[in-house]
Design a protein around this motif. Structure first.
Motif, mmCIF file in Angstrom:
data_model
loop_
_atom_site.group_PDB
_atom_site.id
_atom_site.type_symbol
_atom_site.label_atom_id
_atom_site.label_comp_id
_atom_site.label_asym_id
_atom_site.label_seq_id
_atom_site.Cartn_x
_atom_site.Cartn_y
_atom_site.Cartn_z
ATOM 1 N N LYS A 91 1.326 -2.721 -19.975
ATOM 2 C CA LYS A 91 1.232 -4.183 -20.021
ATOM 3 C C LYS A 91 1.075 -4.787 -18.632
ATOM 4 O O LYS A 91 0.440 -5.834 -18.462
ATOM 5 C CB LYS A 91 2.468 -4.761 -20.714
ATOM 6 N N THR A 92 1.634 -4.125 -17.618
ATOM 7 C CA THR A 92 1.495 -4.621 -16.251
ATOM 8 C C THR A 92 0.059 -4.495 -15.749
ATOM 9 O O THR A 92 -0.293 -5.076 -14.717
ATOM 10 C CB THR A 92 2.434 -3.862 -15.297
ATOM 11 N N ASP A 93 -0.786 -3.740 -16.468
ATOM 12 C CA ASP A 93 -2.194 -3.604 -16.094
ATOM 13 C C ASP A 93 -3.052 -4.728 -16.658
ATOM 14 O O ASP A 93 -4.248 -4.799 -16.355
ATOM 15 C CB ASP A 93 -2.749 -2.258 -16.588
#
Length: 212
Positions: A91-93
């Motif tokens: 999700k941080t991508d």
């Protein structure tokens, strides 16, 4: 974040660019980003994200490829199509990915991708009142994580669909044999199915209507 978008705007303003392309990928899966335009004499390809971090560089003449953290072990580059595949997406991508394509001309080309990494959808729950008799209406609820459809079943019902604010879709469909509850998002879907005659004996000459 506003400064990063302003920098991106200046970059796009000074170069040729394609419209923003949306890509959805399930958490842990891969996403392939394809070049929308390929100059006849390619020199460089440079990928960055909206945090202004370098992702990947390619020097075509020397066939030199450079990956940057935290992507260096998660990149696959196709030297024929020049597509970039990012693996094990988290999700941080999520965010904007910009590729600058430098050719023999003085004007670079910019493609912009908005990548959204989302979890696999949760299984829906289809709840039926199994205490109904042949003389009663059979009430049931098709539920997703944050949305639901409540209906009254008789011998069949029309398809119904509800979409949540975060693009999750709940669909209800039934006939004389099954009641089907489908829950989906842009990367996955799951279904709960109940057999009608086992859970909800009803009259065959009646119909289904939405309850309040």
């Amino acid at each position: 974040m506003a400064i990063n978008h302003f920098v991106l705007f200046l970059l796009i303003f000074k170069t040729g660019f394609s419209a923003e392309i949306s890509k959805f990928v399930q958490t842990g899966a891969s996403v392939q980003l394809d070049l929308q335009t390929q100059p006849p004499e390619l020199l460089y390809i440079t990928w960055k994200n909206d945090k202004t971090e370098n992702v990947f560089n390619y020097f075509h003449v020397a066939k030199m490829k450079t990956s940057f953290p935290p992507y260096q072990d998660r990149i696959e580059f196709n030297e024929s199509s020049f597509s970039l595949t990012l693996k094990n997406m988290q999700k941080t991508d999520s965010g904007l990915y910009t590729v600058t394509i430098t050719g023999a001309s003085s004007k670079d080309i910019v493609d912009v991708y908005r990548v959204s990494v989302i979890d696999e959808v949760e299984a829906p729950v289809l709840t039926v009142n199994s205490n109904c008799s042949c003389s009663e209406l059979c009430r049931f609820t098709c539920s997703g994580h944050n949305i639901n459809i409540s209906s009254i079943y008789n011998s069949g019902c029309s398809k119904e669909e509800v979409t949540s604010a975060d693009d999750h879709i709940l669909r209800l469909n039934c006939n004389t044999t099954f009641i089907m509850c489908n829950y989906s998002n842009p990367v996955s879907w799951k279904t709960d199915i109940k057999v009608v005659h086992e859970l909800c004996p009803v009259k065959l000459d009646t119909f289904c209507m939405r309850s309040d």
